[in-house]
Scaffold this motif. Structure first.
Motif, PDB file in Angstrom:
ATOM      1  N   THR A  32       2.256 -35.047  -1.630  1.00 46.29           N
ATOM      2  CA  THR A  32       2.214 -33.593  -1.571  1.00 46.29           C
ATOM      3  C   THR A  32       3.204 -33.087  -0.526  1.00 46.29           C
ATOM      4  O   THR A  32       3.831 -32.048  -0.709  1.00 46.29           O
ATOM      5  CB  THR A  32       0.804 -33.100  -1.236  1.00 46.29           C
ATOM      6  N   SER A 100      -1.685 -39.261  -1.957  1.00 39.10           N
ATOM      7  CA  SER A 100      -2.711 -39.166  -2.989  1.00 39.10           C
ATOM      8  C   SER A 100      -4.112 -39.403  -2.454  1.00 39.10           C
ATOM      9  O   SER A 100      -5.095 -39.091  -3.132  1.00 39.10           O
ATOM     10  CB  SER A 100      -2.399 -40.155  -4.112  1.00 39.10           C
ATOM     11  N   ARG A 102      -5.231 -37.812  -0.029  1.00 41.01           N
ATOM     12  CA  ARG A 102      -5.631 -36.507   0.514  1.00 41.01           C
ATOM     13  C   ARG A 102      -5.847 -36.542   2.009  1.00 41.01           C
ATOM     14  O   ARG A 102      -6.795 -35.933   2.543  1.00 41.01           O
ATOM     15  CB  ARG A 102      -6.877 -35.971  -0.204  1.00 41.01           C
TER      16      ARG A 102
END
Length: 116
Positions: A32, A100, A102
């Motif tokens: 991200t 991924s 988080r």
């Protein structure tokens, strides 16, 4: 805890260039966000550059014209290209990614020293 692996630090003369690399475990992709931060003696850690999946890169003050962040998804590497370096760029450079899982994962840092 996942650890990233920075490399490429060292001694460079003022005005020179230095490429930094950060190896990221493939299990963290897709990312991200990917960042480079730095900390110099007596100062707080500061953002150098940040790349996100949904917008243009963001750079620290006065760094945009000299530094470039990039992510190679095929090689699982985050890069920081440093050009026209100055003595005030001296510090420990840390890579961080939001992957991924988080969460943010960090590296141990790589020392960059710019001689005048």
């Amino acid at each position: 805890q996942v650890r990233l692996g920075e490399s490429g630090g060292g001694l460079v003369q003022t005005g020179g260039s230095l490429p930094l690399s950060c190896a990221v475990p493939g299990s963290l992709f897709p990312l991200t966000a990917a960042e480079w931060n730095r900390q110099s003696p007596g100062n707080q850690r500061e953002l150098v550059a940040k790349s996100t999946s949904d917008g243009p890169p963001v750079y620290g003050d006065s760094l945009k014209c000299r530094f470039t962040i990039s992510v190679d998804n095929a090689k699982n590497v985050v890069y920081l290209k440093m050009t026209s370096v100055k003595p005030e760029d001296t510090g420990v450079y840390y890579c961080a990614v939001y992957g991924s899982d988080r969460r943010y994962s960090w590296g141990r840092g790589t020392q960059v020293t710019v001689s005048s």
